[in-house]
Scaffold this motif. Sequence first.
Motif, short mmCIF file in Angstrom:
data_model
loop_
_atom_site.label_atom_id
_atom_site.label_comp_id
_atom_site.label_asym_id
_atom_site.label_seq_id
_atom_site.Cartn_x
_atom_site.Cartn_y
_atom_site.Cartn_z
N GLN A 39 0.81 -1.22 0.00
CA GLN A 39 0.00 0.00 0.00
C GLN A 39 0.84 1.27 0.00
OE1 GLN A 39 -2.91 -1.42 3.31
NE2 GLN A 39 -4.04 0.10 2.12
N CYS A 40 2.09 1.16 0.46
CA CYS A 40 2.95 2.34 0.57
C CYS A 40 4.04 2.38 -0.50
CB CYS A 40 3.61 2.37 1.94
SG CYS A 40 2.46 2.34 3.33
N SER A 41 4.08 1.39 -1.36
CA SER A 41 5.19 1.26 -2.31
C SER A 41 4.76 1.56 -3.74
CB SER A 41 5.76 -0.17 -2.25
OG SER A 41 6.77 -0.35 -3.23
N GLY A 42 5.74 2.00 -4.53
CA GLY A 42 5.51 2.17 -5.96
C GLY A 42 6.16 1.07 -6.77
N SER A 43 6.74 0.09 -6.07
CA SER A 43 7.40 -1.02 -6.76
C SER A 43 6.38 -2.05 -7.21
CB SER A 43 8.42 -1.69 -5.83
OG SER A 43 8.84 -2.93 -6.36
N PRO A 44 6.36 -2.39 -8.50
CA PRO A 44 5.39 -3.40 -8.97
C PRO A 44 5.61 -4.77 -8.33
CG PRO A 44 6.96 -2.85 -10.70
CD PRO A 44 7.16 -1.85 -9.62
N LEU A 45 6.85 -5.12 -8.01
CA LEU A 45 7.11 -6.42 -7.39
C LEU A 45 6.51 -6.49 -5.99
CD1 LEU A 45 10.82 -7.09 -8.46
CD2 LEU A 45 8.72 -8.02 -9.46
N ILE A 46 6.66 -5.42 -5.22
CA ILE A 46 6.09 -5.39 -3.87
C ILE A 46 4.57 -5.39 -3.93
CG2 ILE A 46 5.87 -4.01 -1.77
CD1 ILE A 46 8.76 -3.16 -2.13
N ILE A 47 4.00 -4.64 -4.88
CA ILE A 47 2.54 -4.62 -5.03
C ILE A 47 2.03 -5.99 -5.44
CG2 ILE A 47 0.64 -3.64 -6.36
CD1 ILE A 47 2.17 -1.02 -6.44
N LEU A 48 2.76 -6.68 -6.31
CA LEU A 48 2.36 -8.04 -6.70
C LEU A 48 2.35 -8.97 -5.50
CD1 LEU A 48 4.11 -8.65 -10.14
CD2 LEU A 48 1.66 -8.77 -9.67
N LEU A 81 -4.63 -9.27 -14.00
CA LEU A 81 -5.13 -7.93 -14.32
C LEU A 81 -4.05 -6.87 -14.09
CD1 LEU A 81 -8.73 -8.13 -12.81
CD2 LEU A 81 -8.11 -8.03 -15.23
N TYR A 82 -3.29 -7.03 -13.01
CA TYR A 82 -2.23 -6.06 -12.72
C TYR A 82 -1.14 -6.13 -13.77
CZ TYR A 82 1.21 -3.43 -10.03
OH TYR A 82 2.14 -2.49 -9.63
N VAL A 83 -0.73 -7.34 -14.13
CA VAL A 83 0.29 -7.51 -15.16
C VAL A 83 -0.19 -6.96 -16.51
CG1 VAL A 83 1.58 -9.23 -16.50
CG2 VAL A 83 1.41 -9.45 -14.02
N LEU A 84 -1.49 -7.15 -16.79
CA LEU A 84 -2.06 -6.63 -18.03
C LEU A 84 -1.93 -5.10 -18.09
CD1 LEU A 84 -3.59 -7.30 -20.64
CD2 LEU A 84 -5.73 -7.03 -19.37
N GLY A 85 -2.14 -4.43 -16.97
CA GLY A 85 -1.98 -2.99 -16.92
C GLY A 85 -0.55 -2.58 -17.26
N TYR A 86 0.41 -3.30 -16.70
CA TYR A 86 1.82 -2.99 -17.00
C TYR A 86 2.19 -3.34 -18.43
CZ TYR A 86 3.62 -1.14 -12.66
OH TYR A 86 3.89 -0.30 -11.60
N PHE A 87 1.51 -4.34 -19.00
CA PHE A 87 1.73 -4.66 -20.40
C PHE A 87 1.27 -3.49 -21.27
CE2 PHE A 87 0.19 -6.34 -24.47
CZ PHE A 87 1.35 -6.97 -24.93
N GLY A 88 0.13 -2.90 -20.91
CA GLY A 88 -0.36 -1.74 -21.64
C GLY A 88 0.61 -0.56 -21.54
N MET A 89 1.15 -0.35 -20.32
CA MET A 89 2.14 0.70 -20.14
C MET A 89 3.36 0.46 -21.02
SD MET A 89 4.61 1.31 -16.87
CE MET A 89 5.57 -0.09 -17.48
N SER A 93 -3.08 1.45 -12.52
CA SER A 93 -2.91 0.04 -12.13
C SER A 93 -2.45 -0.07 -10.69
CB SER A 93 -1.91 -0.65 -13.06
OG SER A 93 -2.36 -0.67 -14.39
N ASP A 94 -1.46 0.77 -10.32
CA ASP A 94 -0.96 0.74 -8.94
C ASP A 94 -2.03 1.15 -7.94
OD1 ASP A 94 1.51 -0.06 -9.86
OD2 ASP A 94 2.45 1.91 -9.67
#
Length: 209
Positions: A79-88, A107-115, A179-180
């Motif tokens: 909740q406090c991080s901007g790291s995609p690995l920690i959010i995953l 769904l989260y990975v799909l958002g990063y794929f779009g990015m 996504s985040d």
Amino acid sequence: MIASTGTEPKLESYLARVRVALRGLPEPEIDDILRELRSHVEELAGKEGAGVEAALQSLGDPLDLAQTYRSDNQMVRAQCSGSPLIILQGLRSASRGTLGRVSLTALYVLGYFGMGTLWAAALEKLVAPSRGGLWYTPGDFSSITLVVGGNPPAGARELLGWWLVPIALLGGWGVKYASDRIAQRWIGRYRRSKESKDLEARTQIGPNT
């Protein structure tokens, strides 16, 4: 470290097993968890004459309890991080079943794929401006295609020109941000729901204990 009183061997043994299972977390955080558990057990033990053993039984297996705290730690960090690995990692904990974990992760990975696709399109425009871009066939707007790593369709025209670069960069950042935030809000809702249920369960000792 938390000093042992020696007055309740079962309590000390339980807390020791929780400490071992929490290895890897920061030591001050482990101490806070054990302090909270000790206080909670003592409170339950004095409730309506219930003993320490009944209070410990209400908490369940110490290894399972430690895993619950680990999961909560992962969700707090997410909740406090901007790291995609920690959010995953936080998303993996914010679901009760395998299907939920797989769906949230996908769904989260799909958002990063779009990015990544949008940022790749911006880079493609800079590196190969004659190929990269948003293209369409005149008279057929359903043919609009974002070309990344290939050639535009024969006879197609470009829509945005160099404007694609800032638009794709900002759009990619927007997709990442959304996504985040969506993932973190989901984690927050799950944590609040879980904490509410855990609090209700831990404040009650079954009639058979």
